[in-house]
Design a protein around this motif. Structure first.
Motif, PDB file in Angstrom:
ATOM      1  N   GLU A 115       0.351  -1.136   0.313  1.00 50.57           N
ATOM      2  CA  GLU A 115       0.670  -0.191   0.014  1.00 50.57           C
ATOM      3  C   GLU A 115       1.072   1.432   0.295  1.00 50.57           C
ATOM      4  O   GLU A 115       1.142   2.132  -0.870  1.00 50.57           O
ATOM      5  CB  GLU A 115      -0.637   0.501   1.475  1.00 50.57           C
ATOM      6  N   ALA A 116       2.202   1.061   0.964  1.00 50.22           N
ATOM      7  CA  ALA A 116       3.170   2.581   1.054  1.00 50.22           C
ATOM      8  C   ALA A 116       3.595   2.791  -0.441  1.00 50.22           C
ATOM      9  O   ALA A 116       3.849   3.728  -0.711  1.00 50.22           O
ATOM     10  CB  ALA A 116       3.611   2.037   1.747  1.00 50.22           C
ATOM     11  N   LEU A 117       4.219   1.583  -0.941  1.00 49.34           N
ATOM     12  CA  LEU A 117       4.681   1.971  -2.449  1.00 49.34           C
ATOM     13  C   LEU A 117       3.518   2.088  -3.466  1.00 49.34           C
ATOM     14  O   LEU A 117       4.196   3.332  -4.161  1.00 49.34           O
ATOM     15  CB  LEU A 117       5.335   0.420  -2.839  1.00 49.34           C
ATOM     16  N   LEU A 118       2.661   1.436  -3.371  1.00 46.02           N
ATOM     17  CA  LEU A 118       1.355   2.651  -5.045  1.00 46.02           C
ATOM     18  C   LEU A 118       1.091   3.856  -4.497  1.00 46.02           C
ATOM     19  O   LEU A 118       1.553   4.197  -5.025  1.00 46.02           O
ATOM     20  CB  LEU A 118       0.429   1.673  -3.997  1.00 46.02           C
ATOM     21  N   TYR A 119       0.727   4.508  -3.186  1.00 47.85           N
ATOM     22  CA  TYR A 119       0.867   5.841  -2.585  1.00 47.85           C
ATOM     23  C   TYR A 119       2.221   6.077  -3.209  1.00 47.85           C
ATOM     24  O   TYR A 119       1.829   7.705  -3.868  1.00 47.85           O
ATOM     25  CB  TYR A 119       1.019   5.629  -0.821  1.00 47.85           C
TER      26      TYR A 119
END
Ligand code: TYD
Length: 206
Positions: A66-70
């Motif tokens: 999720e953090a990488l996608l943000y």
């Protein structure tokens, strides 16, 4: 080249979005060239990435994913929308940026502010705001502002409150880490008072 990049941060019910809209109109009326944007902004690719994050069927999504996608969505929004506007001398007002990831993914989700900072620093390639306005609000007040019905809190609501309290703690920690860039504004007041303080800070910066 003069760079003016201002971001706005906060939890739920701060009035952040209303404040940015009003500010953009006021500044345009005063003759400033403004781009108002929000993450993921008007970039189609960023929107596509965001849909993956928000898809309720993606229950298996790992917090780090999720953090990488943000961060990926932010990168695209930066290169496609923010940087071209800065290059054409616009003042960019952006609703949420790197500090949202630090507070939500880094602190509230527990990945660690340092780890989330590292992937975002890579994503933005050192491009940080000149000024970040964090509107600080007690989550109880923030959530009650956006609640239309006043039923008693259930278990899920309580979980939500705890999560939002962590988000707030995260923002306050990040504000202490970057005191020159991030200004904390007391959001537990009328929208008018908050707006006037935000406008004063922005006018001092631009
Ligand atoms: P959004 O619909 O933009 O609402 P808001 O008006 O609160 O900005 O939803 C943003 C949600 O996404 C909000 O709960 C914060 C979360 N978020 C992150 O967790 N990490 C991020 O990097 C960003 C940009 C947003």
């Amino acid at each position: 080249m003069q760079k003016k990049f201002i971001t706005f941060e906060g939890g739920e019910g701060t009035g952040k979005t209303t404040i940015i809209e009003r500010l953009a109109i006021d500044l345009k009326n005063q003759g400033y060239d403004i781009l108002k944007t929000r993450e993921p902004g008007g970039s189609e690719i960023s929107e596509e990435i965001r849909k993956v994050i928000l898809n309720i069927n993606n229950t298996k999504m790992d917090y780090m994913t999720e953090a990488l996608l943000y961060a990926a969505s932010r990168r695209q929004h930066l290169t496609e929308i923010i940087l071209p506007a800065i290059h054409s001398q616009k003042i960019v007002l952006c609703d949420r940026y790197i500090d949202s990831s630090l507070a939500y993914q880094g602190y509230a989700r527990g990945i660690g502010i340092d780890k989330v900072y590292a992937i975002n620093d890579y994503a933005v390639n050192g491009f940080y705001p000149d000024l970040t306005i964090y509107i600080d609000i007690d989550p109880q007040i923030g959530l009650s502002r956006i609640k239309t019905n006043h039923r008693d809190m259930d278990r899920l609501d309580l979980e939500k409150i705890e999560f939002h309290q962590r988000v707030r703690e995260g923002y306050l920690k990040i504000s202490q880490m970057f005191p020159d860039r991030i200004k904390v504004i007391d959001g537990n007041r009328s929208l008018e008072e908050v707006y006037n303080e935000v406008k004063k800070l922005v006018l001092e910066e631009i």
